[in-house]
Motif scaffolding. Structure first.
Motif, PDB file in Angstrom:
ATOM      1  N   TYR A  46       0.784  -1.196  -0.070  1.00  0.00           N
ATOM      2  CA  TYR A  46      -0.156  -0.014  -0.167  1.00  0.00           C
ATOM      3  C   TYR A  46       1.022   1.345  -0.027  1.00  0.00           C
ATOM      4  O   TYR A  46       1.719   1.365   0.921  1.00  0.00           O
ATOM      5  CB  TYR A  46      -0.807   0.037   1.178  1.00  0.00           C
ATOM      6  CG  TYR A  46      -2.013  -1.015   1.038  1.00  0.00           C
ATOM      7  CD1 TYR A  46      -3.325  -0.702   0.509  1.00  0.00           C
ATOM      8  CD2 TYR A  46      -1.794  -2.251   1.699  1.00  0.00           C
ATOM      9  CE1 TYR A  46      -4.112  -1.878   0.385  1.00  0.00           C
ATOM     10  CE2 TYR A  46      -2.795  -3.335   1.447  1.00  0.00           C
ATOM     11  CZ  TYR A  46      -3.977  -2.998   0.796  1.00  0.00           C
ATOM     12  OH  TYR A  46      -5.091  -3.998   0.661  1.00  0.00           O
ATOM     13  N   VAL A  54      -5.069   0.680   4.978  1.00  0.00           N
ATOM     14  CA  VAL A  54      -4.657   0.261   5.924  1.00  0.00           C
ATOM     15  C   VAL A  54      -4.352   1.053   7.369  1.00  0.00           C
ATOM     16  O   VAL A  54      -3.731   0.610   8.271  1.00  0.00           O
ATOM     17  CB  VAL A  54      -3.168  -0.540   5.746  1.00  0.00           C
ATOM     18  CG1 VAL A  54      -3.404  -1.578   4.784  1.00  0.00           C
ATOM     19  CG2 VAL A  54      -2.205   0.236   5.050  1.00  0.00           C
ATOM     20  N   PHE A 100     -10.375  -7.757   3.817  1.00  0.00           N
ATOM     21  CA  PHE A 100      -8.995  -7.652   4.201  1.00  0.00           C
ATOM     22  C   PHE A 100      -8.759  -8.581   5.387  1.00  0.00           C
ATOM     23  O   PHE A 100      -7.825  -8.870   5.470  1.00  0.00           O
ATOM     24  CB  PHE A 100      -9.050  -6.154   4.894  1.00  0.00           C
ATOM     25  CG  PHE A 100      -7.812  -5.861   5.130  1.00  0.00           C
ATOM     26  CD1 PHE A 100      -6.931  -5.172   4.186  1.00  0.00           C
ATOM     27  CD2 PHE A 100      -7.201  -5.751   6.453  1.00  0.00           C
ATOM     28  CE1 PHE A 100      -5.587  -4.855   4.606  1.00  0.00           C
ATOM     29  CE2 PHE A 100      -5.988  -5.550   6.900  1.00  0.00           C
ATOM     30  CZ  PHE A 100      -5.110  -4.862   6.120  1.00  0.00           C
ATOM     31  N   ILE A 110       0.697  -8.178   4.242  1.00  0.00           N
ATOM     32  CA  ILE A 110       0.154  -6.730   4.113  1.00  0.00           C
ATOM     33  C   ILE A 110       1.332  -5.739   4.157  1.00  0.00           C
ATOM     34  O   ILE A 110       1.976  -5.775   5.476  1.00  0.00           O
ATOM     35  CB  ILE A 110      -1.070  -6.270   4.991  1.00  0.00           C
ATOM     36  CG1 ILE A 110      -2.171  -7.019   4.888  1.00  0.00           C
ATOM     37  CG2 ILE A 110      -1.346  -4.783   4.617  1.00  0.00           C
ATOM     38  CD1 ILE A 110      -2.639  -7.494   3.304  1.00  0.00           C
ATOM     39  N   VAL A 131       0.323  -4.929   9.650  1.00  0.00           N
ATOM     40  CA  VAL A 131       0.860  -4.300   8.725  1.00  0.00           C
ATOM     41  C   VAL A 131       2.477  -4.147   8.671  1.00  0.00           C
ATOM     42  O   VAL A 131       2.641  -3.658   9.814  1.00  0.00           O
ATOM     43  CB  VAL A 131       0.117  -3.158   8.487  1.00  0.00           C
ATOM     44  CG1 VAL A 131       0.768  -2.387   7.135  1.00  0.00           C
ATOM     45  CG2 VAL A 131      -1.317  -3.252   8.206  1.00  0.00           C
TER      46      VAL A 131
END
Length: 152
Positions: A46, A54, A100, A110, A131
């Motif tokens: 991302y 996120v 997600f 992620i 993340v």
């Protein structure tokens, strides 16, 4: 009809999400989740406005912004978002939050972009649990070992 992949067919796939909108978040999640379900190692990166996907509390606020002059009309994003969410629900497609969560539970890795976080002054604590962070060089080293590296 193609054969199902075997263990020896496992590959690494990377997907880049750079848009923090419904139409930016769905493709990367759907592709990542399906690639993972085929048994592949999958990473979702991302960056830029996609980092908002996120960030804690942002996923539920994602909107659809119509392209062109329609997107400039006041209130059009809210109307278009409502219409898209209704179509998503009628088609029995899971929400972004549900997709997600599935992706995380099924092993999609992620990643948040370090440069984007620095540029936007986003502390790591603002990101959803699970993340990890990579800079561009780290991501490129990962991407060069991938069978697919795709912007969505």
């Amino acid at each position: 009809m193609s054969q199902e992949p075997t263990a020896s067919d496992k590959k690494r796939y990377t997907f880049i999400c750079s848009k923090g909108t419904l139409d930016g978040a769905y493709p990367s999640l759907v592709l990542a989740l399906n690639a993972r379900r085929l048994g592949h190692e999958v990473y979702l990166f991302y960056t830029f406005m996609g980092i908002n996907v996120v960030r804690k509390g942002y996923m539920a606020k994602l909107k659809f912004h119509p392209p062109g002059f329609l997107g400039a009309i006041p209130g059009m994003s809210s109307l278009a978002t409502s219409m898209m969410e209704k179509q998503i629900e009628e088609a029995n497609i899971p929400s972004i939050e549900e997709l997600f969560e599935m992706a995380q539970l099924e092993g999609v890795k992620i990643i948040g972009c370090k440069m984007t976080m620095d540029m936007m002054k986003i502390p790591e604590t603002d990101l959803i649990e699970g993340v990890s962070i990579m800079n561009a060089e780290q991501y490129l080293k990962l991407a060069e070992t991938s069978a697919i590296n795709m912007f969505t």
